[in-house]
Scaffold this motif. Sequence first.
Motif, PDB file in Angstrom:
ATOM      1  N   PHE A   5       0.815  -1.207   0.000  1.00  0.00           N
ATOM      2  CA  PHE A   5       0.000   0.000   0.000  1.00  0.00           C
ATOM      3  C   PHE A   5       0.856   1.269   0.000  1.00  0.00           C
ATOM      4  N   ASN A   6       1.877   1.292   0.851  1.00  0.00           N
ATOM      5  CA  ASN A   6       2.741   2.464   0.937  1.00  0.00           C
ATOM      6  C   ASN A   6       3.367   2.804  -0.407  1.00  0.00           C
ATOM      7  N   TYR A   7       3.800   1.766  -1.090  1.00  0.00           N
ATOM      8  CA  TYR A   7       4.483   2.004  -2.358  1.00  0.00           C
ATOM      9  C   TYR A   7       3.518   2.549  -3.387  1.00  0.00           C
ATOM     10  N   MET A  26       2.937  10.798  -9.009  1.00  0.00           N
ATOM     11  CA  MET A  26       2.262  11.152 -10.257  1.00  0.00           C
ATOM     12  C   MET A  26       1.649  12.547 -10.169  1.00  0.00           C
ATOM     13  N   VAL A  27       1.068  12.847  -8.999  1.00  0.00           N
ATOM     14  CA  VAL A  27       0.494  14.186  -8.838  1.00  0.00           C
ATOM     15  C   VAL A  27       1.586  15.248  -9.004  1.00  0.00           C
ATOM     16  N   ARG A  43      11.406  -7.662 -11.184  1.00  0.00           N
ATOM     17  CA  ARG A  43      10.755  -6.490 -11.777  1.00  0.00           C
ATOM     18  C   ARG A  43      11.303  -5.187 -11.214  1.00  0.00           C
ATOM     19  N   MET A  44      11.717  -5.207  -9.951  1.00  0.00           N
ATOM     20  CA  MET A  44      12.269  -3.987  -9.354  1.00  0.00           C
ATOM     21  C   MET A  44      13.509  -3.545 -10.111  1.00  0.00           C
ATOM     22  N   VAL A  45      14.373  -4.526 -10.408  1.00  0.00           N
ATOM     23  CA  VAL A  45      15.613  -4.186 -11.102  1.00  0.00           C
ATOM     24  C   VAL A  45      15.295  -3.670 -12.499  1.00  0.00           C
ATOM     25  N   GLU A  46      14.346  -4.319 -13.164  1.00  0.00           N
ATOM     26  CA  GLU A  46      13.995  -3.886 -14.514  1.00  0.00           C
ATOM     27  C   GLU A  46      13.503  -2.451 -14.504  1.00  0.00           C
ATOM     28  N   ALA A  47      12.533  -2.177 -13.611  1.00  0.00           N
ATOM     29  CA  ALA A  47      12.000  -0.813 -13.560  1.00  0.00           C
ATOM     30  C   ALA A  47      13.084   0.161 -13.114  1.00  0.00           C
ATOM     31  N   GLY A  48      13.910  -0.265 -12.162  1.00  0.00           N
ATOM     32  CA  GLY A  48      14.964   0.617 -11.676  1.00  0.00           C
ATOM     33  C   GLY A  48      15.913   1.009 -12.789  1.00  0.00           C
ATOM     34  N   TYR A  49      16.284   0.032 -13.595  1.00  0.00           N
ATOM     35  CA  TYR A  49      17.179   0.327 -14.715  1.00  0.00           C
ATOM     36  C   TYR A  49      16.496   1.289 -15.694  1.00  0.00           C
ATOM     37  N   ALA A  50      15.197   1.067 -15.945  1.00  0.00           N
ATOM     38  CA  ALA A  50      14.480   1.957 -16.860  1.00  0.00           C
ATOM     39  C   ALA A  50      14.470   3.384 -16.319  1.00  0.00           C
ATOM     40  N   PHE A  51      14.246   3.520 -15.010  1.00  0.00           N
ATOM     41  CA  PHE A  51      14.231   4.864 -14.419  1.00  0.00           C
ATOM     42  C   PHE A  51      15.607   5.527 -14.542  1.00  0.00           C
ATOM     43  N   ILE A  52      16.643   4.739 -14.355  1.00  0.00           N
ATOM     44  CA  ILE A  52      17.984   5.314 -14.457  1.00  0.00           C
ATOM     45  C   ILE A  52      18.254   5.758 -15.890  1.00  0.00           C
ATOM     46  N   ILE A  53      17.800   4.956 -16.852  1.00  0.00           N
ATOM     47  CA  ILE A  53      17.982   5.331 -18.262  1.00  0.00           C
ATOM     48  C   ILE A  53      17.246   6.650 -18.544  1.00  0.00           C
ATOM     49  N   ALA A 104       5.086   1.937 -14.525  1.00  0.00           N
ATOM     50  CA  ALA A 104       6.388   1.306 -14.289  1.00  0.00           C
ATOM     51  C   ALA A 104       6.573   1.001 -12.807  1.00  0.00           C
ATOM     52  N   LEU A 105       6.131   1.932 -11.961  1.00  0.00           N
ATOM     53  CA  LEU A 105       6.323   1.710 -10.527  1.00  0.00           C
ATOM     54  C   LEU A 105       5.400   0.624  -9.994  1.00  0.00           C
ATOM     55  N   VAL A 106       4.167   0.587 -10.500  1.00  0.00           N
ATOM     56  CA  VAL A 106       3.261  -0.469 -10.049  1.00  0.00           C
ATOM     57  C   VAL A 106       3.802  -1.821 -10.497  1.00  0.00           C
TER      58      VAL A 106
END
Lengths: 271, 205, 503
Positions: A11-13, A21-22, C210-220, B110-112
């Motif tokens: 939930f926190n995340y 997003m806001v 998935r965390m690593v995948e998204a993390g890498y995308a954010f860094i890019i 992406a975060l979800v």
Amino acid sequence: MDILQFVIERFNYWIFTVLMMVGLYTVIARGNLVKKIIGLNIFQTSVFIYYISIGKVSGGTAPIFTTEHQKELKKHEHHGDAHHGDGHQVPTHQDGGHQDTAHQDGSHQGDAHDSADPMTMDLHAGDLHAGDANTSATLTRAGEHHGVSTPDLHDGDANALHAPANDALVSQGGDHGGDHGGEIATKATEFIEPLYSNPLPHVLILTAIVVGVATTAVGLALAVRIREAYGTIEEDELETADNVAEFGVADPRQQQDGGQGAGRLNPGGAQ
Amino acid sequence: MTVSPEFSAGAVAAIELALLTLLFVVALQMLKSRHLFAVVMLSGIYSLLSAAFFVSLDAVDVAFTEAAVGAGVSTMLMLSAMLLTARREKPVTPGRAPVALIAVLIVGAALVYASIDMPAFGDANSPANAYVGQAYVERTPNEIAVPNIVTAVLASYRGFDTLGETMVIFTAGLAVMLLLGAGAPRGGREVKDVDDADNGKGGNT
Amino acid sequence: MSLIEQLPVLPIIIPLVAAPFCLIIPNGRIAYFYAIAISALTFLSCIGLLHGVAAGGTISYYLGDWAPPLGIEYRIDLANALVLTLISGVAALVIPASYPSIAAEANPKQIPLFYGAMLICMLGLLGVTITGDAFNVFVFLEISSLATYALVALGGRADRRALTASFNYLVMGTLGATFFVIGLGLLYQATGTLNMADIRVQLLENGTNRMVEAGYAFIIIGMGLKAAMFPMHLWLPNAYTYAPSAVSAFIAAASTKVAVYVLIRFTFSVVGADFDFVSAMLSYVLMPLALAGMFFASLVAVFQTDVKRMLAYSSVGQIGYMLLGISLGTEAGLQASIIHIFNHGLMKAALFLSVACVMLRLGVHTVDGFNGLAKRMPFTAAAFIFAGLSLVGVPLTVGFVSKWYLLQAAFEADRAWIAFLIVASSLIAVVYVGRIIELILLREPPEDGPLFRDVDGNPVREAPMVMLVPMWILVLANVYFGLRTDVTADLAGRAAASLIGGQ
């Protein structure tokens, strides 16, 4: 039930995601420069919330040693020195694999020898110094963690800690409630080390807060300068003003993408 | 204090939930309102709320700093910037919204996506909490004689970040001096702008 | 505690300690000499590091003696030693050349602060490059960014658009940095560590998720914003155009390169191109964007009437080449990319410095100022021509070396069509550079009108020595490294090998 559990655990995340997003939306969609900076602030603060959420440990307390804990540590201080040589703190690479449990007794209750392995701090390559008192302290407490919270899951599975989330979830189980109460009570005539939340995200965010406010200050100073130079801080009006100065029309976008050159030391080529 | 652990855990969760909801409401209102004074005040409230939330997550040092810096210093800065620029935000051209919305939705998705694999909130055995973070807790008492682990880490293990942080502040100060201090247009130099007549004074709206 | 032992930390400590003193230096000229001395010392220490790394392999330095992953580590291999040398070298040449130009463009009272900000900007970029700790990257990135915003805004005295350019840069840059922090948070949450090498170890041990995948995308995305990767380049043209000339020369040569370097570091030695999602990201995201940037930005550059803006768009296109090399995912591609980072820094610094000379004398940076420049300012004109030819990729210049290795890498990866696109986009560079060279060589200087005389109303003279000498050192470096291809290519090749191979 599982789904509910899944949602509660994240939930926190998700809230962080929504707040982020806001903030991001405010930055992109709003034209007022001060508002943009405020949007950046929301955006950054949401990231702070994310980091701090990472570091939370259920049933934990703020990472400041309790007075009892300090007393307890004092009691064992001489032990540390005995193992330590000159008492000067030399940070060392640690390798749990080279630890023998003999180091552990004395420092703590040492009730979880076999679970020391999961805490293996297996750092890069060869330069490993075998444990001194510091090292053994580290491992012992790691052991305790497991010993207390999930006593039956750790048979020295070296990967349990670093395994991907799911494994960790399993080992977490529904713990930290009161169900190990009995177990603790049997051993807890002595001191029990409190559980602390992870201090590292706090450290990082302390730095990030300061960086954030520094950026805010510079951004706002720029906004003030822009107000002085243009008479407005609305992005649309700024664009119009530049276009008028440059092309003599408010919206030359259909003409071309790039701008015409700047003139001499005066703006917008307004000769 | 004889409160059962279940009860206090539930109470904490309820408080957290309430704070997070409030944060969301305040952020939305900041997005919507065009009255900059109100927005600045709300941003102060937003910082205080997040500070409260940090306390509930055991991050007392962060909460303290956020309250002082986020709610205090930032709000002051924004307030003075607002007074020197404009009090109200004008409506924007509607063309921006779709782009912003798309960007925001992609980032959110992406975060979800990432959150599916995240360890449960509060998991003591998650890699983040078990590895280096835990090692700080272990080693601080033996290596550094400071009871506050956060302070200890800031000053020792990650002391260089702290030095960098000081440099950030110094740089911001230098930047603001370059922008608004002596030598900048208001510091005595004339602005050679085309339509200078009505805005050379800067200041009031 | 000998000086040599402390060498790895010197490039950071020297400017870090020195920069604040600029605040109390009363006089611009003293600050100028002070900044020259500091940047030269920093450059020397970087050369020392490069030498040490080339001879003795990767250096690891524990700040405050705290071993990683608990403490912060400086980890210097050939890749970052090269970038460090580039940054400090460009700074050590641009700063000496900057005085006449900044004295004309800024208020005298601001000059000491200007040099302080230049040193801090350099310090931040060096700090990002040298560190082996992922969060430390963010802190130093912000140091350099804040200084850059202020430096760009300094152009607001001449043209108020510098202010809006700086503001846009600030917003985009902060978004980029925050994206980077989010990505870092995800990597941290997945691995539990912030030390770059250790993140890699943990990922190899436990696999990705998935965390690593998204993390890498954010860094890019974050670093893409900072590096002005194609669709996220919108802040760059205005920032480069309206910043004071000396500032443009420095940031064009150094700052986006550092972001590209961070991309390389995270792609190859923090996460690792051997993971499927990384190679997918490289082929399906980075490569199309790199190609689009190469063509789009080069085409836009053709139509610019402002030379600085033209060079700025050209920079966006050239970053496309660097990203293209990365996106091949091969050792040869990476080598080409590192070579181009280094070479492009040399070209753009020389080009922007020659524009600075024109700006100093004529007060413009539009194409009009370049009419018949060969007759009025022959040394400046010749420098622009040589560096411009290097940008196009004419043989015997560094530009050719870059293109050559990039083409080879494309063929080696069995992607001949990419090689074709590289050549095609280089032809566009021929057009936009050729246009200016034609003006310089074939047009007559104006007989009358606003640009007949210089800004003070005197006949136009050659730029002062302090600007010509550093500019020509850069031009000669363009030729020297174009002839001695073995130097850069060998170092970059070894750097690439260690990035890809070094676990």
